[in-house]
Design a protein around this motif. Structure first.
Motif, PDB file in Angstrom:
ATOM      1  N   GLY A   8      -3.929   7.463 -13.216  1.00  0.00           N
ATOM      2  CA  GLY A   8      -4.793   6.220 -14.426  1.00  0.00           C
ATOM      3  C   GLY A   8      -4.938   5.044 -13.970  1.00  0.00           C
ATOM      4  N   GLN A   9      -5.405   5.105 -12.651  1.00  0.00           N
ATOM      5  CA  GLN A   9      -5.579   3.917 -12.308  1.00  0.00           C
ATOM      6  C   GLN A   9      -6.696   4.269 -11.334  1.00  0.00           C
ATOM      7  OE1 GLN A   9      -1.818   2.714 -10.288  1.00  0.00           O
ATOM      8  NE2 GLN A   9      -2.068   0.707 -11.721  1.00  0.00           N
ATOM      9  N   ILE A  10      -7.872   3.480 -10.837  1.00  0.00           N
ATOM     10  CA  ILE A  10      -9.334   2.914  -9.035  1.00  0.00           C
ATOM     11  C   ILE A  10      -8.635   3.200  -8.538  1.00  0.00           C
ATOM     12  CG2 ILE A  10     -10.418   1.871  -8.180  1.00  0.00           C
ATOM     13  CD1 ILE A  10     -11.431   0.712 -11.150  1.00  0.00           C
ATOM     14  N   GLU A  11      -8.740   4.030  -7.859  1.00  0.00           N
ATOM     15  CA  GLU A  11      -8.113   5.281  -6.443  1.00  0.00           C
ATOM     16  C   GLU A  11      -8.940   4.261  -5.020  1.00  0.00           C
ATOM     17  OE1 GLU A  11      -6.458   6.259  -3.612  1.00  0.00           O
ATOM     18  OE2 GLU A  11      -6.126   7.446  -5.754  1.00  0.00           O
ATOM     19  N   ARG A  12      -8.300   3.602  -4.865  1.00  0.00           N
ATOM     20  CA  ARG A  12      -8.674   2.579  -3.595  1.00  0.00           C
ATOM     21  C   ARG A  12      -8.718   2.752  -1.800  1.00  0.00           C
ATOM     22  NH1 ARG A  12      -7.187  -0.530  -8.560  1.00  0.00           N
ATOM     23  NH2 ARG A  12      -8.756  -2.064  -9.206  1.00  0.00           N
ATOM     24  N   HIS A  13      -8.341   3.678  -2.059  1.00  0.00           N
ATOM     25  CA  HIS A  13      -7.889   4.475  -0.942  1.00  0.00           C
ATOM     26  C   HIS A  13      -8.884   4.829   0.093  1.00  0.00           C
ATOM     27  CE1 HIS A  13      -4.666   5.262   2.428  1.00  0.00           C
ATOM     28  NE2 HIS A  13      -5.158   6.588   2.502  1.00  0.00           N
ATOM     29  N   LEU A  14      -8.877   4.594   1.470  1.00  0.00           N
ATOM     30  CA  LEU A  14     -10.370   4.457   2.165  1.00  0.00           C
ATOM     31  C   LEU A  14      -9.233   6.030   2.994  1.00  0.00           C
ATOM     32  CD1 LEU A  14     -12.021   2.118   3.227  1.00  0.00           C
ATOM     33  CD2 LEU A  14     -11.720   2.702   1.573  1.00  0.00           C
ATOM     34  N   THR A  15     -10.711   7.194   2.554  1.00  0.00           N
ATOM     35  CA  THR A  15     -10.342   8.221   3.592  1.00  0.00           C
ATOM     36  C   THR A  15     -10.622   8.761   4.593  1.00  0.00           C
ATOM     37  OG1 THR A  15     -12.569   9.298   3.158  1.00  0.00           O
ATOM     38  CG2 THR A  15     -10.628   9.878   1.366  1.00  0.00           C
ATOM     39  N   PRO A  16      -9.679   9.414   5.687  1.00  0.00           N
ATOM     40  CA  PRO A  16     -10.442   9.391   6.813  1.00  0.00           C
ATOM     41  C   PRO A  16     -12.008   9.330   7.315  1.00  0.00           C
ATOM     42  CG  PRO A  16      -9.070  10.383   7.234  1.00  0.00           C
ATOM     43  CD  PRO A  16      -9.290  10.069   5.494  1.00  0.00           C
ATOM     44  N   GLY A  17     -13.154  10.554   6.252  1.00  0.00           N
ATOM     45  CA  GLY A  17     -14.130  10.278   6.363  1.00  0.00           C
ATOM     46  C   GLY A  17     -15.062   8.427   5.736  1.00  0.00           C
ATOM     47  N   VAL A  18     -14.843   7.642   5.304  1.00  0.00           N
ATOM     48  CA  VAL A  18     -14.682   7.459   4.869  1.00  0.00           C
ATOM     49  C   VAL A  18     -15.401   5.993   6.302  1.00  0.00           C
ATOM     50  CG1 VAL A  18     -14.831   4.971   3.262  1.00  0.00           C
ATOM     51  CG2 VAL A  18     -14.826   7.022   2.192  1.00  0.00           C
TER      52      VAL A  18
END
Length: 292
Positions: A94-104
């Motif tokens: 329910g919250q904004i997903e701010r985690h950076l994936t390895p691809g990003v």
């Protein structure tokens, strides 16, 4: 909190400087990043980070934990563990997903010829590559609110991006539209709600735009950046959405063999030397792409 401090030190020690976008040269007494490097990249004070690592700080806020997770390049499971160690609930659907994936992260690390910034749906700057910092100014050491690009735009903080009044008004409409859309998807995200409340208190213009339900924003355009040494550079500005996330990648680039590409190379050569003298007017604000 001893386990929290132990994990922070271990994660700091395992991260090579080059992986964090820092020069690898110079004598280092221990592997990994120095405490002051992590503090600067995460936007916290060195003293506060020291107290966290030594188990002397009070419970850190979710925004501080998210910044540390991003700076230390934690996996999603490590990030959630960090939140639990700090007695905070890990981010939920329910919250904004701010985690950076390895691809990003690879996009950030492997696009040296373009200025790349990563924001979340609330326009909070999460990370940027070194060319973006050299081109637009360094926001990494600023307080949390001043690293929000929507706040910078409506607060009228000075920027290296050159806009006339019409372009700025259009930008404000587009930012308000994006925030309204984000609020519709994440009405219970505490950080987003605080930002919207703060913007209503800051700007009557924002309140009017919020009430008017402005149209959906454009996703491409151009921006003219006035670099203090190189001068004006007009660049293509594109915003890329990351599927399954609320992360957006903003790319400022130039066509091959163009005058703008040559100017970007010069900015890259100058690098961060310009940052030796603090420049409070340099910012990454006013970057919402337009159709102009």
């Amino acid at each position: 909190m001893d386990e929290l401090g132990s994990c922070l030190r271990a994660w700091r020690d395992r991260l090579e400087p080059a992986a964090a976008g820092l020069p690898a040269g110079g004598h280092r007494r221990a592997p990994g990043l120095r405490r002051e490097e992590v503090a600067r990249l995460a936007g916290v004070s060195v003293d506060y980070l020291a107290r966290l690592e030594q188990g002397r700080a009070t419970t850190p806020s979710p925004s501080v934990l998210a910044a540390l997770a991003r700076t230390l390049r934690l996996t999603e499971s490590e990030r959630d563990y960090l939140f639990r160690l700090a007695d905070q609930a890990p981010p939920t659907p329910g919250q904004i997903e701010r985690h950076l994936t390895p691809g990003v992260r690879r996009v950030l690390d492997r696009m040296p010829d373009a200025a790349v910034l990563v924001t979340d749906a609330a326009w909070q700057l999460i990370d940027s590559n070194e060319l973006a910092v050299a081109l637009l100014g360094d926001l990494r050491g600023l307080p949390h609110r001043e690293r929000n690009l929507a706040w910078r735009a409506f607060a009228g903080l000075e920027s290296r991006v050159d806009q006339d009044a019409a372009a700025r008004a259009r930008e404000h409409e587009e930012i308000a539209a994006e925030l309204r859309e984000a609020f519709g998807r994440h009405p219970h995200d505490a950080a987003l709600r605080r930002l919207i409340d703060d913007l209503h208190g800051l700007s009557a213009e924002f309140g009017a735009l919020w009430a008017s339900q402005p149209p959906r924003p454009c996703t491409a355009g151009s921006r003219t950046v006035v670099h203090p040494q190189v001068g004006p550079i007009t660049l293509d500005c594109d915003v890329l959405a990351v599927r399954g996330s609320d992360v957006r990648i903003m790319v400022l680039s130039a066509g091959p063999d163009s005058a703008a590409a040559e100017a970007l190379r010069l900015v890259q050569t100058i690098g961060l030397q310009d940052l030796a003298s603090p420049d409070p007017t340099s910012s990454a604000g006013d970057l919402q792409p337009s159709s102009s």
